[in-house]
Design a protein around this motif. Structure first.
Motif, PDB file in Angstrom:
ATOM      1  N   CYS A 159       0.845  -1.197   0.000  1.00  0.00           N
ATOM      2  CA  CYS A 159       0.000   0.000   0.000  1.00  0.00           C
ATOM      3  C   CYS A 159       0.877   1.243   0.000  1.00  0.00           C
ATOM      4  O   CYS A 159       1.791   1.368   0.843  1.00  0.00           O
ATOM      5  CB  CYS A 159      -0.905   0.024   1.232  1.00  0.00           C
ATOM      6  SG  CYS A 159      -2.152  -1.266   1.246  1.00  0.00           S
ATOM      7  N   SER A 219       0.268  -4.888   3.890  1.00  0.00           N
ATOM      8  CA  SER A 219      -1.063  -5.073   4.462  1.00  0.00           C
ATOM      9  C   SER A 219      -1.554  -6.469   4.129  1.00  0.00           C
ATOM     10  O   SER A 219      -1.269  -7.009   3.051  1.00  0.00           O
ATOM     11  CB  SER A 219      -2.040  -4.033   3.906  1.00  0.00           C
ATOM     12  OG  SER A 219      -3.367  -4.339   4.277  1.00  0.00           O
ATOM     13  N   ILE A 241      -6.605  -2.551   0.718  1.00  0.00           N
ATOM     14  CA  ILE A 241      -7.218  -1.365   1.333  1.00  0.00           C
ATOM     15  C   ILE A 241      -7.597  -0.382   0.230  1.00  0.00           C
ATOM     16  O   ILE A 241      -6.751   0.008  -0.582  1.00  0.00           O
ATOM     17  CB  ILE A 241      -6.245  -0.696   2.326  1.00  0.00           C
ATOM     18  CG1 ILE A 241      -5.783  -1.715   3.377  1.00  0.00           C
ATOM     19  CG2 ILE A 241      -6.913   0.488   3.011  1.00  0.00           C
ATOM     20  CD1 ILE A 241      -4.753  -1.173   4.352  1.00  0.00           C
ATOM     21  N   PRO A 242      -8.848   0.054   0.182  1.00  0.00           N
ATOM     22  CA  PRO A 242      -9.286   0.966  -0.881  1.00  0.00           C
ATOM     23  C   PRO A 242      -8.536   2.297  -0.844  1.00  0.00           C
ATOM     24  O   PRO A 242      -8.106   2.768   0.211  1.00  0.00           O
ATOM     25  CB  PRO A 242     -10.779   1.165  -0.592  1.00  0.00           C
ATOM     26  CG  PRO A 242     -11.166   0.016   0.267  1.00  0.00           C
ATOM     27  CD  PRO A 242      -9.958  -0.336   1.062  1.00  0.00           C
ATOM     28  N   SER A 268      -8.487   5.512   1.955  1.00  0.00           N
ATOM     29  CA  SER A 268      -8.753   5.019   3.310  1.00  0.00           C
ATOM     30  C   SER A 268      -7.823   5.693   4.319  1.00  0.00           C
ATOM     31  O   SER A 268      -6.667   6.010   4.020  1.00  0.00           O
ATOM     32  CB  SER A 268      -8.572   3.507   3.380  1.00  0.00           C
ATOM     33  OG  SER A 268      -9.523   2.846   2.574  1.00  0.00           O
ATOM     34  N   VAL A 305      -5.690   5.266   7.590  1.00  0.00           N
ATOM     35  CA  VAL A 305      -5.043   4.159   8.302  1.00  0.00           C
ATOM     36  C   VAL A 305      -4.086   4.719   9.346  1.00  0.00           C
ATOM     37  O   VAL A 305      -3.746   5.908   9.347  1.00  0.00           O
ATOM     38  CB  VAL A 305      -4.270   3.244   7.330  1.00  0.00           C
ATOM     39  CG1 VAL A 305      -5.214   2.590   6.332  1.00  0.00           C
ATOM     40  CG2 VAL A 305      -3.170   4.028   6.590  1.00  0.00           C
ATOM     41  N   CYS A 354      -3.017   0.439  -3.790  1.00  0.00           N
ATOM     42  CA  CYS A 354      -2.737  -0.842  -3.156  1.00  0.00           C
ATOM     43  C   CYS A 354      -2.638  -1.911  -4.249  1.00  0.00           C
ATOM     44  O   CYS A 354      -3.537  -2.024  -5.098  1.00  0.00           O
ATOM     45  CB  CYS A 354      -3.856  -1.180  -2.171  1.00  0.00           C
ATOM     46  SG  CYS A 354      -3.363  -2.218  -0.788  1.00  0.00           S
ATOM     47  N   VAL A 411      -6.820  -0.019  10.123  1.00  0.00           N
ATOM     48  CA  VAL A 411      -7.606   0.804   9.201  1.00  0.00           C
ATOM     49  C   VAL A 411      -8.679   1.525  10.010  1.00  0.00           C
ATOM     50  O   VAL A 411      -9.553   0.880  10.603  1.00  0.00           O
ATOM     51  CB  VAL A 411      -8.254  -0.056   8.096  1.00  0.00           C
ATOM     52  CG1 VAL A 411      -9.086   0.820   7.168  1.00  0.00           C
ATOM     53  CG2 VAL A 411      -7.189  -0.813   7.315  1.00  0.00           C
ATOM     54  N   ARG A 457     -10.839   4.112   8.766  1.00  0.00           N
ATOM     55  CA  ARG A 457     -12.025   4.245   7.927  1.00  0.00           C
ATOM     56  C   ARG A 457     -11.664   3.923   6.487  1.00  0.00           C
ATOM     57  O   ARG A 457     -10.739   4.516   5.933  1.00  0.00           O
ATOM     58  CB  ARG A 457     -12.584   5.680   7.983  1.00  0.00           C
ATOM     59  CG  ARG A 457     -13.456   6.004   9.193  1.00  0.00           C
ATOM     60  CD  ARG A 457     -14.784   5.282   9.107  1.00  0.00           C
ATOM     61  NE  ARG A 457     -15.617   5.546  10.254  1.00  0.00           N
ATOM     62  CZ  ARG A 457     -16.663   6.378  10.244  1.00  0.00           C
ATOM     63  NH1 ARG A 457     -17.003   7.009   9.142  1.00  0.00           N
ATOM     64  NH2 ARG A 457     -17.376   6.554  11.336  1.00  0.00           N
ATOM     65  N   GLU A 458     -12.373   3.004   5.879  1.00  0.00           N
ATOM     66  CA  GLU A 458     -12.151   2.707   4.471  1.00  0.00           C
ATOM     67  C   GLU A 458     -12.761   3.798   3.602  1.00  0.00           C
ATOM     68  O   GLU A 458     -13.831   4.333   3.916  1.00  0.00           O
ATOM     69  CB  GLU A 458     -12.754   1.349   4.103  1.00  0.00           C
ATOM     70  CG  GLU A 458     -12.003   0.159   4.666  1.00  0.00           C
ATOM     71  CD  GLU A 458     -12.476  -1.153   4.066  1.00  0.00           C
ATOM     72  OE1 GLU A 458     -13.419  -1.125   3.233  1.00  0.00           O
ATOM     73  OE2 GLU A 458     -11.904  -2.204   4.419  1.00  0.00           O
ATOM     74  N   SER A 459     -12.058   4.119   2.502  1.00  0.00           N
ATOM     75  CA  SER A 459     -12.545   5.098   1.512  1.00  0.00           C
ATOM     76  C   SER A 459     -13.016   6.379   2.191  1.00  0.00           C
ATOM     77  O   SER A 459     -14.085   6.917   1.897  1.00  0.00           O
ATOM     78  CB  SER A 459     -13.683   4.489   0.683  1.00  0.00           C
ATOM     79  OG  SER A 459     -13.270   3.294   0.056  1.00  0.00           O
TER      80      SER A 459
END
Length: 655
Positions: free
Chosen positions: A9, A29, A33-34, A37, A39, A55, A74, A76-78
Motif C-alpha cells: 500500500c 497489508s 485497502i481501498p 482510506s 489508516v 494498493c 484501518v 475508515r475505508e474510503s
C-alpha cells in the motif's frame, strides 16, 4: 515454499514532510485497502495517521528480508473521495506545501456521530423572487462550468437569490455556500433554513463541537445534506454530487485567505479548482468586485450576471475630528455621530459603529520613560486588557496583573489608540439605557450567546452595535439607519498595496448597510484628514472612480492583478542566520530568474513585524506575468532549502 501473500500500500503520512523528500511510503497489508482510506502506520518512532493512495498485490519474491513495515490498522475505508485527493494534491502543488500537511484539512476528528434530535420537520417558507431577482436566477443557469459568474449584491440578497434558484430546480445535487467569517453564519443559515428547512442543511465551521462537525461531514458524504454552508474549511468536505459553489463577498480577502499557516491558499482559487473537479458552476458575489475579479470580468474569464436596481443611497458625511478637538471634545465620539445615534434611537433604528481593531487600544506606553512594552516572543507592542494585563496581539503571551515597565519599574502607563472595547465604554456612558452589543473576535469567543442561532435575534434587539469591519459582512439589515466609521484614518494608514481596495470595499458595504427604501439612512466618516481627495468621491457616491484609480496605481507599480505576486518567508531563531539564508536564497532565485521571461526577484526585505512566535523573518517577493503559476525552476531552489521557510501565492500583504 509457501507463496507470498499480501499487498503493498502506498500511504501518505499526515505529517509535515519536507517537499524535497518523498511524500508517500510503501507499507505491507494483509488486505486490499481501498484508495482514500484512513489508516494508522508506524512512521519513525511514532504511530501516525496516513491516507492510502494505492494498493497492489505483493509479487512473488519481492518481500526480501522484511524491510517493509506494516499498516497497523484501518480507521475508515474510503474516507476521502477521488475529488478530495485531487484537490489536496492541487493545493499542495500550488502552495508548495507537503501533501501530508495539506491533507490535515481534509480529516475531521472521527468521533461518535451526534444523535439527531427528534424535532419536527421545518417547513420551507413560501418565498418568491421579484422580477429582477428572477432574471438573475435564470441567468445563473447559463453559467457554464469553467467560467465563473459574478453577482453584484450584498451577502443576504445574493444568498436569497441563490437559495431560491436552487429550490426551484428541485434537484438533490449539492450546493456549497461559503461565507467569509463565522459572524456571517447565523444569518446565512437562517435564510437557508427558511428556504429549505433545517433537515437538508449541513454547517461546517470551527465553532462546532467535534461530534456536530463529524455528523455534518457524514451527512454530506451520504448526500442527506444537499445544502452545505461554511467558512473556507467547507471546501474540503466529501461532496457526493456537487453542482454549485457559491462564494459570498468574494472580495473579503482576509477571511478567505489562509495567511497564518501552510498551505496558504486562497478560497476563490481553490473553489474554482473544486468546481472544475466536480463539473460544478462557480458563482462569486459581492457588494463590489475585487480588482482581481474585475480584471477577469473585463477579459471574459468571469461572466457578469444582471444587476439589481440600486437601493436609495444614504446620506454620506465627513466629520473633521480636528474641529472636534478645537471645540474641546476629546471623546472618540464626534457631536455629529452623537446626534445621529440619538436620531436613530428616536426612530427605532439601529446604529452600527465600525472600529478598525478589537480590544481597548492600539498599544501602551510608559508615562515615566516613554518606553513601549513589547512581547518578548514576538516583539509586538502589547495591548491592555480589562483585567489589568498587557497581552500580545500575535501570540498567547500575557503579563501578570499590574505590570511594571522593564526599563524604569513604573506602574503608570498611558494607552494610545482605540479599539472596540474603548468605543463601547464611551457609548455606554454617552447613551445610558441603550441596548449596546459589541461584536468582535473576543466577544464571539467568550460570549456563549453569540455562538448560537440566537445571534440574529440579539442583534435585532440592539440599539447600537459596535464591531470591526467584519460586522458589515452581515449584509443589508433593514433596521440599520446609521453606519459610522469611527477611526477612518486607521483604515487608510496601512502602507500596503491592498489598503485602498479594502477601504473602498468597506465604504461600499457601509453604504449598502445603511441603504433603505425611504432613503433616510446615513454614513459618517470620522477623520483627522478630511482634505483627502478620496472623501469627495465617497460623498458623491463615485466609488467606481476611486476603484479605477486604485487599479491604475496597481498597474503602474506592477502589483496584482496586473502581475502575479509570490511571497517567500525565511525564518530562524537567530536573526543573523535568517538574514544570511535570505541573502543566499535571493541570489540563487535571481540567477535562475535570468533565464525566465518577465520574472523579477526582490532582495531580502525586513517585514513590518520582524519577529513572530520567537522566530525572526525575512521576506523575498517574486513578480511574474499575471495569473502565472510559480515557475518550477524557482520552486526547485526553494525545495533545496534545509531551514524553515514558507511560500504564499497572491499574498495579503508585502509587509
Amino acid at each position: 515454499m509457501k507463496a507470498q501473500t499480501g499487498y503493498f500500500c502506498d500511504v501518505v503520512p499526515v505529517v509535515p514532510i519536507p517537499l524535497r523528500n518523498r511524500q508517500s511510503f510503501s507499507y505491507l497489508s494483509d488486505m486490499d485497502i481501498p484508495k482514500g482510506s484512513l489508516v494508522f502506520i508506524p512512521f519513525g518512532p511514532r504511530t501516525v495517521r496516513g491516507i492510502v493512495t494505492g494498493c497492489v498485490p505483493v509479487a512473488e519474491g519481492t518481500l526480501g528480508s522484511g524491510r517493509f513495515k506494516s499498516v497497523k490498522s484501518v480507521a475508515r475505508e474510503s474516507f476521502l473521495t477521488d475529488e478530495q485527493m485531487a484537490l489536496a494534491e492541487s493545493i499542495s502543488h500550488e502552495c508548495l506545501t507537503s501533501l501530508g500537511s495539506t491533507l490535515r484539512h481534509f480529516l475531521p476528528a472521527i468521533v461518535k456521530e451526534r444523535m439527531k434530535p427528534e424535532t419536527e420537520v421545518t417547513p420551507a417558507t413560501p418565498l418568491k423572487l421579484s422580477a429582477p431577482e428572477k432574471k438573475i436566477a435564470d441567468s445563473m443557469r447559463t453559467v457554464k462550468p469553467g467560467v465563473p459568474g459574478f453577482l453584484h449584491a450584498d451577502l443576504a440578497t445574493a444568498l436569497r437569490i441563490v437559495a431560491l434558484e436552487k429550490r426551484a430546480r428541485k434537484s438533490k445535487s449539492q450546493l456549497l455556500v461559503l461565507v467569509p467569517e463565522v459572524i456571517s453564519l447565523p444569518f446565512a443559515e437562517q435564510i437557508l433554513v427558511d428556504t429549505f428547512g433545517r433537515e437538508r442543511i449541513a454547517v461546517l465551521a470551527s465553532r462546532l463541537s467535534a461530534g456536530a462537525y463529524f455528523s455534518a461531514w457524514e451527512n454530506i458524504r451520504s448526500g442527506e445534506a444537499d445544502v452545505i454552508l461554511g467558512t473556507r474549511q467547507a471546501l474540503f468536505a466529501p461532496f457526493r454530487s456537487l453542482s454549485h459553489v457559491v462564494v459570498l463577498e468574494e472580495a473579503e480577502i482576509l477571511g478567505y485567505k489562509q495567511w497564518d499557516m501552510s498551505p496558504r491558499y486562497d478560497t476563490c482559487r481553490v473553489g474554482e479548482t473544486l468546481a472544475g473537479l466536480h463539473g460544478a458552476r462557480l458563482i462569486l458575489t459581492g457588494s463590489v468586485a475585487s480588482l482581481s475579479c474585475s480584471a477577469r470580468l473585463k477579459d471574459g474569464t468571469v461572466k457578469a450576471l444582471p444587476e439589481l436596481p440600486p437601493l436609495a443611497r444614504p446620506t454620506v458625511s465627513i466629520v473633521n475630528m480636528r474641529e472636534e478637538r478645537w471645540k474641546k471634545n476629546y471623546s472618540l465620539i464626534s457631536e455629529s455621530v452623537r446626534l445621529a445615534i440619538a436620531d436613530a434611537r428616536a426612530r427605532h433604528g439601529v446604529s452600527m459603529l465600525i472600529v478598525s481593531r478589537g480590544g481597548l487600544d492600539s498599544f501602551v506606553v510608559c508615562e515615566t520613560c516613554k518606553k513601549i512594552p513589547r512581547c518578548p516572543v514576538c516583539e509586538r507592542a502589547l495591548r491592555s486588557t480589562r483585567d489589568g494585563h498587557f497581552r500580545c496581539p500575535s501570540c498567547s503571551f500575557k503579563t501578570a496583573s499590574f505590570p511594571r515597565c522593564d526599563s524604569c519599574g513604573s506602574l503608570s502607563f498611558r494607552t494610545v489608540g482605540s479599539g472596540t472595547e474603548k468605543v463601547e465604554k464611551e457609548i455606554r456612558r454617552a447613551f445610558p439605557g441603550s441596548k449596546v452589543l459589541r461584536l468582535d473576535e473576543e466577544s464571539l469567543r467568550k460570549d456563549k450567546r453569540l455562538k448560537t442561532d440566537a445571534l440574529a435575534d440579539i442583534l435585532g434587539q440592539s440599539d447600537i452595535v459596535i464591531g470591526t469591519p467584519s460586522l458589515l459582512n452581515l449584509g443589508h439589515l433593514p433596521d440599520t439607519s446609521l453606519v459610522a466609521i469611527m477611526d477612518t484614518d486607521n483604515f487608510l494608514s496601512l502602507p500596503d498595496f491592498r489598503g485602498d481596495e479594502r477601504f473602498l470595499r468597506m465604504a461600499a458595504q457601509a453604504s449598502e448597510s445603511a441603504s433603505s427604501g425611504n432613503g433616510k439612512g446615513s454614513v459618517i466618516y470620522q477623520t483627522f484628514h478630511p482634505e483627502r481627495d478620496s472623501f469627495r468621491h465617497i460623498v458623491e457616491g463615485s466609488l467606481a472612480t476611486l476603484l479605477a484609480k486604485t487599479d491604475a496605481d496597481r498597474e503602474t507599480l506592477g502589483y496584482p492583478p496586473h502581475r502575479a505576486l509570490f511571497r517567500i518567508g525565511i525564518r530562524d531563531t537567530d536573526e543573523k542566520k535568517a538574514e544570511s539564508t535570505a541573502l543566499e536564497t535571493s541570489a540563487k532565485l535571481t540567477e535562475v530568474a535570468k533565464s525566465l521571461r518577465s520574472i523579477t526577484v526582490s532582495p531580502p526585505l525586513i517585514p513590518l513585524i520582524r519577529k513572530t512566535r520567537g522566530r525572526y523573518e525575512r521576506l523575498i517577493l517574486i513578480m511574474a506575468p499575471p495569473r502565472n503559476d510559480f515557475p518550477p525552476e524557482l520552486a526547485s531552489v526553494l525545495l533545496s532549502l534545509s531551514g524553515q521557510w514558507f511560500f504564499e501565492p497572491d499574498p495579503l500583504t508585502i509587509l
